[in-house]
Scaffold this active site. Sequence first.
Site, PDB file in Angstrom:
ATOM      1  N   GLU A 170       0.804  -1.214   0.000  1.00  0.00           N
ATOM      2  CA  GLU A 170       0.000   0.000   0.000  1.00  0.00           C
ATOM      3  C   GLU A 170       0.842   1.272   0.000  1.00  0.00           C
ATOM      4  O   GLU A 170       0.739   2.121   0.886  1.00  0.00           O
ATOM      5  CB  GLU A 170      -0.966   0.002   1.183  1.00  0.00           C
ATOM      6  CG  GLU A 170      -2.014  -1.097   1.101  1.00  0.00           C
ATOM      7  CD  GLU A 170      -3.066  -1.014   2.196  1.00  0.00           C
ATOM      8  OE1 GLU A 170      -4.093  -1.680   2.065  1.00  0.00           O
ATOM      9  OE2 GLU A 170      -2.843  -0.263   3.188  1.00  0.00           O
ATOM     10  N   GLU A 380      -5.288  -8.595   0.514  1.00  0.00           N
ATOM     11  CA  GLU A 380      -6.084  -8.276   1.704  1.00  0.00           C
ATOM     12  C   GLU A 380      -7.537  -8.065   1.312  1.00  0.00           C
ATOM     13  O   GLU A 380      -7.825  -7.422   0.299  1.00  0.00           O
ATOM     14  CB  GLU A 380      -5.599  -6.992   2.402  1.00  0.00           C
ATOM     15  CG  GLU A 380      -4.273  -7.090   3.117  1.00  0.00           C
ATOM     16  CD  GLU A 380      -3.905  -5.782   3.822  1.00  0.00           C
ATOM     17  OE1 GLU A 380      -4.829  -5.001   4.167  1.00  0.00           O
ATOM     18  OE2 GLU A 380      -2.710  -5.540   4.014  1.00  0.00           O
TER      19      GLU A 380
END
Length: 479
Positions: A170, A380
Site C-alpha cells: 500500500e 487483503e
Amino acid sequence: MIYKELDKFNNNFLWGSASAAYQVEGAYDIDGKGLSIWDEYVKIPNKTFKNTNGNVAVDHYHRYKEDVALMKEMGLKAYRFSIAWTRIYPNGRGEVNEKGLEFYENLINELILNGIEPIVTIYHWDLPQALQDLYGGWESREIINDFKVYCETLYKRFGEKVKYWVTLNEQNVFIGLGYETALHPPGVKNLKRMMEANHIANLANAEAIKSFRKYVPNGKIGPSFAFGPNYAYTCKPEDVLAMENAEEMNCYWWLDVYLKGRYPGMAWKYMEKNGLEPTIEDGDIEILKEVKPDFIGINYYRTGTVMANPLDGLGKDGSMNKSGKKGTAKDSGIPGVYRTIKNPYLEATNWDWEIDPQGLRIGMRRISSRYDNIPILITENGLGEFDKLESGQIHDEYRIEYLREHILACKQAITDGVELLGYCTWSFTDLLSWLNGYQKRYGFVYVDRDELEEKELKRYKKDSFYWYKEVIDSNGEKL
C-alpha cells in the site's frame, strides 16, 4: 455479465490469510531488533486510539507455532506476512542481525512443514527510525540502495523456500497518510514532499523487482496496492468526469507506474500545473519501464463515490473515523477535480467503509482490461468489527456474510476472464489496527486482549474460522 453457471477456482488457488509484522509480532525491542518509525510515532499522545502501540501486539513472535497450528487446522493454503526491516537491519543498513533472520526462517520452515505457502511482504510501513533520522526516509534517494540491499539479503536467505513476494504494501497509503494528511509517520502535510517521496518509492520498488530476477529467478513478485475503485454519483457528465479524475489521481497514478512504467497524462499535467510534479532525473523513466511485476497485489475494502467539485469546493482535511462510531467520517475532495459523497445504495461498516462486493469484481475487471490481463493476487480483504467473546465463543455471522459475498465476486471475476492467483483475507488472528487499537477486529481467531490490558492473549476460534475451513476444503464451492 450475469451467468447461469460460474467457473470454478483453479485447483492450485491460494486460499490464504494475512498479517503485518508491527501489527502482530510484538517483541519490539528484543533479539537485536531496532526501532521503526511506528515504534516512535505511537509514543506521541493521541495519535492512535487510546494511545495503543505494537510493543506486545498479539505476541506472534513468541506464539507463531501456536498460530501456524491453527492455520493448519483451518487448512490454510497460504499465509502472507511481512518482515520487519529493523529485525534484519536494526539501523536500516550496516550489520545484519542474524537473530532476526532466524526468526523468519523458523516461521517459513514452520509454514512449509504444515503445507502452507509463505507469501513474504518485504515492506509493510515499519521503516527503520534510524533511516528517517539519517536522511528523511522515503524523501531521500539514499533509501533506494538501502532498500535494495535489505531486499537482496532476504532473497539470498529465503529465495529457495519462498515463491511469492510482495515488495511494498500500500504505497499509496503509507505515502498519502504520511505526507498528505499527516495521520501516519512522519506526520507531514506537504503535497510536493509527498510526490517526491512517492517517486522515490516507485524507483525503490522497481530496483527491488529488478534485483529479484537475479536472485529468485523462479519466483513471482509484485507490489500490493490499496485499491478503491470509484463510481460517479450520477450520470451527469460532470460527475462522470469527476469519477475519471478520481480514478486517475487515486488509482492509475500508482498502477500505471507499476504496470506501464509511466505516470498517467492528465494527473501528471495537473501536478505540473500546480508545481507538485516529482523530480525526474536522468534514467528514472528507463528504470520504471525496465521491469514489470509478475502480478499485482490488491488490498480491497471499499469503493468510493464522487461528484463534481468546484474550484472553491471541498478539500482534504485528514478526518477519518478512528473510533468505530458510525457516521463520523467526513467527505473530502480536491477542488476542481472531485469530491466524495455517500453512496445511497451501499451499507457501511461501523468505521464508515462502504461494503461493496461487486466493487471488487468491477475493480479487478478494470485492472485486467487496462493492464493486459495482469495476474491479480488479492493480498487483503476483510471486515473490521466489534466482535464479542461470550462463553468462549464468537458468533461473527456478519464477517461470514461479508467474506462469502466477496469470494462470490472473485468467482464472478474469474468467469469474466480475470486471472486470479489467490485470495488472502485480512486477517488470520485479531491484531493491532494501526490507528484503531484492538477494538477493530478482523481475524478468524479472536485474541483476548484490549487497549488497556494484554490479559493472557488467549486464542479463540470464531464461527468464521470453521466457515472458511469449509470454503477451503471445497475449493470455494461451498460458500
